[in-house]
Design a protein around this motif. Structure first.
Motif, short mmCIF file in Angstrom:
data_model
loop_
_atom_site.label_atom_id
_atom_site.label_comp_id
_atom_site.label_asym_id
_atom_site.label_seq_id
_atom_site.Cartn_x
_atom_site.Cartn_y
_atom_site.Cartn_z
N TRP A 482 0.83 -1.21 0.00
CA TRP A 482 0.00 0.00 0.00
C TRP A 482 0.86 1.27 0.00
O TRP A 482 0.64 2.19 -0.79
CB TRP A 482 -0.93 -0.02 1.22
N VAL A 483 1.88 1.30 0.87
CA VAL A 483 2.75 2.49 0.97
C VAL A 483 3.52 2.67 -0.34
O VAL A 483 3.65 3.79 -0.84
CB VAL A 483 3.72 2.39 2.16
N ALA A 484 4.02 1.59 -0.90
CA ALA A 484 4.75 1.69 -2.17
C ALA A 484 3.86 2.31 -3.24
O ALA A 484 4.30 3.17 -4.02
CB ALA A 484 5.21 0.30 -2.61
N GLY A 485 2.59 1.90 -3.27
CA GLY A 485 1.64 2.49 -4.23
C GLY A 485 1.45 3.98 -4.01
O GLY A 485 1.33 4.76 -4.97
N GLN A 486 1.43 4.40 -2.73
CA GLN A 486 1.26 5.83 -2.42
C GLN A 486 2.41 6.67 -2.98
O GLN A 486 2.23 7.83 -3.34
CB GLN A 486 1.18 6.05 -0.90
N TYR A 487 3.61 6.07 -3.05
CA TYR A 487 4.80 6.83 -3.46
C TYR A 487 5.30 6.43 -4.86
O TYR A 487 6.42 6.81 -5.23
CB TYR A 487 5.92 6.65 -2.43
N ALA A 488 4.48 5.73 -5.62
CA ALA A 488 4.93 5.26 -6.94
C ALA A 488 5.26 6.41 -7.89
O ALA A 488 6.06 6.27 -8.81
CB ALA A 488 3.86 4.37 -7.58
N HIS A 489 4.63 7.60 -7.67
CA HIS A 489 4.78 8.71 -8.61
C HIS A 489 5.96 9.63 -8.27
O HIS A 489 6.17 10.62 -8.97
CB HIS A 489 3.50 9.54 -8.65
N ILE A 490 6.72 9.34 -7.22
CA ILE A 490 7.85 10.24 -6.91
C ILE A 490 8.93 10.08 -7.98
O ILE A 490 8.97 9.07 -8.70
CB ILE A 490 8.45 9.98 -5.50
#
Length: 1033
Positions: A482-490
């Motif tokens: 879930w956290v990885a998905g939140q930051y996928a766009h960095i």
């Protein structure tokens, strides 16, 4: 039917024998409209000597009958309940509703709700007197029960519709306050006392939901209420009698009282305690509330929350509401000042622990992972969840008070990460790490914008998130995804880290634990959106789709379908090899979801939401392969059963999505199959019966049927599609209850018929013109008037001689042309054309008016010829300028490499005509945005949008993307050819026309003639290019 006979039939309705039950139900249906049937049912319901099962059947039948027949939707329909029976029911139901057992009270309460909503105050003026009397008598519970229903009728009403509530408050609140006061003073109160206080709270809530009643602006009266609410808020809930079962405990009477009290105080604070309110009376109330009560409530709330810090119990909903209050206090300086001394304890010892994985989560994860997933993705659950409220509190705190809190909170999280890393496996604080990751994910927007955190995010993911993909603890693997998905766009400085994150998420799609797989699929969506090089994903696409459908077989989740839509959207036509399999899997998933939704019979069931998602995903797939018509032939058998079933009343919840699929199938298939034609009658039945709100959506496939299956539309007699269309259009256009906006698709469909069936539907021209003229006479909206004139223009283009003779036969020819020319000449305040603003509208009018020019002199006298000629020239000039402007916009969009459509209409000056037109114009900015000529946007062309002028009526978006036979007709060439016919067949008439023309129109005519020759050359060139491309291929 007498009472004993009715009781026997009701007893038979309980029989285990299906035949007996069916016979009993038929008897009940047969006698339901008999005089006094309703009264006898009520007698059985309240008869304590009667069998409880029989009384219950009677109460259900009574409730259903009243719901359907007490106040029929059609006010003109004959009344099915005698007035005398209604009087008996109203006179007795108030007394009985409190005397019957709770099981029956629920049913009678629903009946009472129906009757009150229908009859109060007009047909039941003495109801409030009954309530007042009983509030002072022994029937307090009954009076409160009825008052709750009465007040709820006005809960969401505003303005003049709220008027009756003022009298209700004025006459009952003094008694309620007195009762509330007495109840609060009872020592060791029983559960019945809680029920009475709860009813008073609900009545208060409904009465203040939208606005504060005038009575409560009296500070003494309001203060008396607030003393009682604060008393209830502060007073500990009795320990004795509390159920041990968690589900029963949160619904226990005294906790319900606590919940409603917090609810009311929150509402007063958030809606009426805002000092920014403009109304002076409300502002004074807000100042008084802020000064005397807001801080006291905050203190009580903090004390209540402290109970959970020391291991006590608070229901989830109460925690959620308190945290909402605290979140709303952060931005208010005076409240934040009160909060600050206790903020660290609140943040680190109460709020953060609520964010952590807990015993209940673990139990649900192990015992019912499907329910764990459902709760995790259910927005309704979020409304009541302490965890969601905690995340919102932290987000609001760092957003509004970040300077003093963000660093402190991140330090706290970093410390958890450090302790976790240093601890041995058996002592690692797994649940705290879970909460820390949740916090990091919840704060992603803030952290992505704030230094020094922004530049540390990639390192944080590598150090603290990636390792958890291999954690021995399932919930941490899920949280890592879930956290990885939140930051996928960095912006990853090292693309290998992006690849690693993507690979971790993909690998977890095969995790043994269901919640991990679901969170991974959801995270995958973000990675696919963020992926700059699709080669990262392309090799594993088949594997992804395989895992995806395995998961869809296990879980009905709308968010899963969003991921599939993202994949399809990103890969476009590359999905062609998988299109059939995807549609088959989605269709199977759709049927499973529908079966679940029907079994649960709940509108907000996740199965129902996922079913909608499946259909949307199918539409996305169809759009992605729209240039591969052969695939539609393969896909059709899979989708037909869905379309057939869901175009009936069974599909009301998914009707719009199904119509979109029908639209794609009828537009992109090589031909419209006979199987697809079987859907036409279903849409017509739905439209006649219940689906009028979907008329704009139904228009799209009907247009496709007529324009792409013209031969079948014209020749088939079983069913007769032409007659079917006429029946529908004439019924809708003749219906005086239909608003102008509701019938817009009807004239558009007549246009479709005239344009596509030119020369083949002469017998329909008169009926369609008659119904158009009749509806035009009572039309108010100028947009709809213009649509009707487009129908007349299309009819003229179809056959000018026939159309003119019909208009003359109807006695409206002069009137029609007078109004038409008036609409053509009308301008807005800004000086822009008020009507026929779009390319399509202008072109249709040009073709219709030009068709008139070709009529012989005896049918179109010289004066009329001149007027038509001038109007057509002006329209052609405006049309040419608009086309040029649109081409310029398209070029600008291409230069900017922009996606999507331009919607701004800022240019008020107009750009003038090309030099070749010979004159300057003033309608240059009418050019509409150039949109994709594809069906995907068709439905949008019928939705209202705001016009650019304050004085205009409702406007509608552009129809330019609709395809029609007139696309191939150039209006300039058509006009010039028509003039040439006059010139050769009647030179004198032509000479008279040109000699009487003013200079402006002579210049316009020359410009049009030049532009027509230019267009002729361009069209010839386009044909040569197309043929050479065809030869080369």
């Amino acid at each position: 039917m007498d009472l004993p006979s009715l009781a026997v039939i009701l007893q038979a309705a309980l029989s285990p024998n299906p035949e007996e039950r069916k016979a009993a139900e038929q008897s009940l249906d047969q006698f339901q409209y008999a005089p006094q049937h309703l009264v006898r049912l009520l007698q059985i319901i309240v008869d304590n000597n009667c069998d409880m099962g029989v009384r219950q059947v009677a109460s259900i039948h009574f409730k259903n009958f009243i719901a359907k027949n007490w106040s029929p939707l059609d006010s003109d329909a004959p009344q099915k309940i005698l007035q005398s029976d209604k009087d008996v029911v109203r006179n007795h139901i108030l007394t009985f509703v409190t005397q019957v057992p709770p099981l029956l009270r629920v049913q009678l309460g629903e009946c009472l709700k129906t009757v009150i909503h229908s009859d109060y105050p007009e047909q039941w003026p003495h109801l409030l007197d009954w309530v007042k009397h009983n509030l002072q008598d022994q029937q307090v519970y009954g009076a409160l029960f009825v008052l709750r229903i009465l007040s709820r009728k006005y809960e969401f009403k505003s303005d003049e519709e709220r008027t009756p509530v003022y009298r209700i408050v004025e006459e009952t609140f003094p008694h309620l306050l007195d009762i509330f006061n007495r109840l609060v003073q009872i020592v060791n109160p029983s559960l019945e006392v809680a029920d009475l206080i709860k009813l008073i709270c609900k009545i208060f809530w409904s009465s203040i939901y939208l606005e504060i009643p005038k009575l409560l602006f009296d500070q003494n009266i309001f203060n008396a209420w607030m003393i009682l609410f604060l008393n209830v808020l502060e007073r500990p809930v009795p320990l004795e009698g509390q159920p041990m079962d968690p589900e029963l405990r949160k619904s226990w009477g005294w906790w319900k009282v606590k919940k409603w009290t917090v609810h009311i105080l929150n509402r007063l604070y958030t809606r009426f305690g805002d000092l920014k309110l403009q109304n002076p009376e409300n502002k004074a109330f807000a100042q008084m509330f802020q000064k005397h009560y807001a801080g006291k409530i905050l203190e009580c709330h903090l004390n209540l929350l402290n109970v959970i810090r020391v291991g006590g119990y608070l229901p989830d909903r109460v925690i959620n509401l308190i945290l909402q209050y605290l979140s709303n206090s952060i931005s208010r300086n005076s409240m934040y000042t009160l909060l600050q001394p206790r903020l660290d304890v609140l943040l680190f010892e109460i709020v953060f622990p609520l964010m952590c994985f807990n015993d209940n989560d673990q139990k649900l994860w192990e015992e019912d992972p499907h329910e764990y997933v459902r709760k995790g993705y259910d927005i309704i659950e979020d409304l009541y969840s302490p965890r969601t409220a905690s995340m919102d509190f932290v987000s609001e705190l760092v957003r509004k008070r970040g300077k003093e809190n963000l660093h402190k909170f991140i330090q706290f999280i970093v410390e958890i990460f450090r302790r976790y890393d240093e601890a041995s496996i058996e002592y690692k604080p797994y649940r705290q790490k879970d909460g820390a990751l949740l916090a990091i994910g919840a704060l992603c927007d803030k952290l992505k914008q704030s230094e020094p955190y922004k530049s540390e995010l990639e390192r944080m993911l590598v150090q603290h998130v990636f390792p958890e993909f291999n954690s021995p603890v399932g919930h941490l693997r899920a949280k890592a995804a879930w956290v990885a998905g939140q930051y996928a766009h960095i912006n990853f400085s090292d693309q290998n880290n992006f690849r690693r994150a993507l690979q971790c998420v993909v690998s977890r799609m095969q995790d043994p634990e269901l919640p991990v797989r679901v969170d991974s699929v959801f995270a995958l969506r973000s990675f696919i959106e963020a992926c700059k090089d699709l080669n990262e994903i392309r090799p594993i696409l088949p594997q992804l789709l395989d895992e995806f459908f395995k998961l869809m077989n296990e879980v009905e989740n709308e968010d899963l379908v969003f991921t599939l839509e993202t994949i399809v959207d990103k890969f476009g036509e590359e999905m062609a090899p998988y299109a059939l399999g995807l549609c088959q899997n989605l269709a199977a998933a759709f049927w499973r979801c529908m079966n679940t939704a029907e079994a649960d019979d709940e509108a907000d069931d996740p199965g129902a939401l996922a079913a909608v998602g499946c259909l949307r995903a199918i539409s996305t797939i169809l759009e992605s392969v729209s240039r591969l018509p052969h695939l539609f032939v393969q896909i059709e058998p899979t989708l037909l059963p869905i379309m057939r079933r869901m175009l009936t009343t069974d599909g009301q919840e998914v009707f719009e999505e199904v119509l979109e699929i029908v639209s794609y199938m009828t537009f992109f298939s090589p031909t419209i199959s006979l199987d697809m034609w079987t859907l036409w009658p279903l849409m017509m039945e739905a439209l006649a019966d219940w689906a009028i709100d979907f008329f704009p959506n139904i228009l799209v496939p009907l247009d496709n049927y007529i324009s792409r299956g013209t031969a079948h539309f014209l020749t088939c007699k079983e069913p007769d599609y032409q007659q079917s269309l006429w029946n529908m259009i004439s019924s809708i256009m003749a219906d005086k209850n239909m608003e102008d906006n509701d019938i817009v698709p009807a004239p558009k469909l007549i246009e479709v018929v005239f344009q596509n069936c030119r020369g083949q539907v002469d017998h329909w021209v008169e009926p369609y013109l008659r119904i158009t003229v009749e509806r035009l006479h009572r039309t108010e909206k100028s947009y709809l008037k213009c649509l009707f004139f487009q129908v007349i223009a299309d009819a003229l283009y179809y056959n000018a001689v026939l159309t003119l003779s019909i208009l003359q036969k109807l006695g409206v020819a002069s009137e029609i042309f007078h109004v038409w020319f008036h609409l053509l000449e009308q301008v807005k305040k800004s000086g822009l054309r008020a009507n026929f603003k779009r390319e399509h509208e202008k072109k249709v009018c040009c073709l219709g008016l030009t068709s008139l020019l070709a009529l012989p002199a005896d049918q179109l006298p010289g004066e009329a010829l001149g007027r038509v000629f001038r109007a057509t020239l002006e329209l052609l000039a405006a049309y040419k300028d608009q086309v040029a402007e649109a081409a310029k916009e398209e070029e600008a969009e291409d230069d900017d490499d922009m996606d999507g459509f331009q919607t701004d209409d800022d240019d008020e000056d107009g750009s003038g005509f090309d030099k070749e037109m010979g004159v300057d114009g003033d309608d240059g900015d009418e050019a509409d945005a150039i949109t994709l000529r594809k069906l995907a946007e068709q439905a949008k062309s019928f939705r209202p949008h705001d016009s650019d002028d304050d004085d205009s009526d409702d406007d509608f978006s552009d129809d330019e993307e609709l395809q029609s036979p007139i696309d191939e007709v150039d209006p300039f060439i058509f006009f010039v050819d028509a003039i040439k016919v006059i010139q050769s067949s009647d030179p004198l008439r032509f000479e008279n026309l040109t000699q009487t023309l003013e200079f402006k129109y002579q210049a316009l005519a020359n410009g049009v003639a030049q532009h027509a020759e230019l267009r002729r050359a361009e069209i010839e060139k386009e044909k040569l290019e197309k043929s050479s491309v065809g030869t080369a291929s």
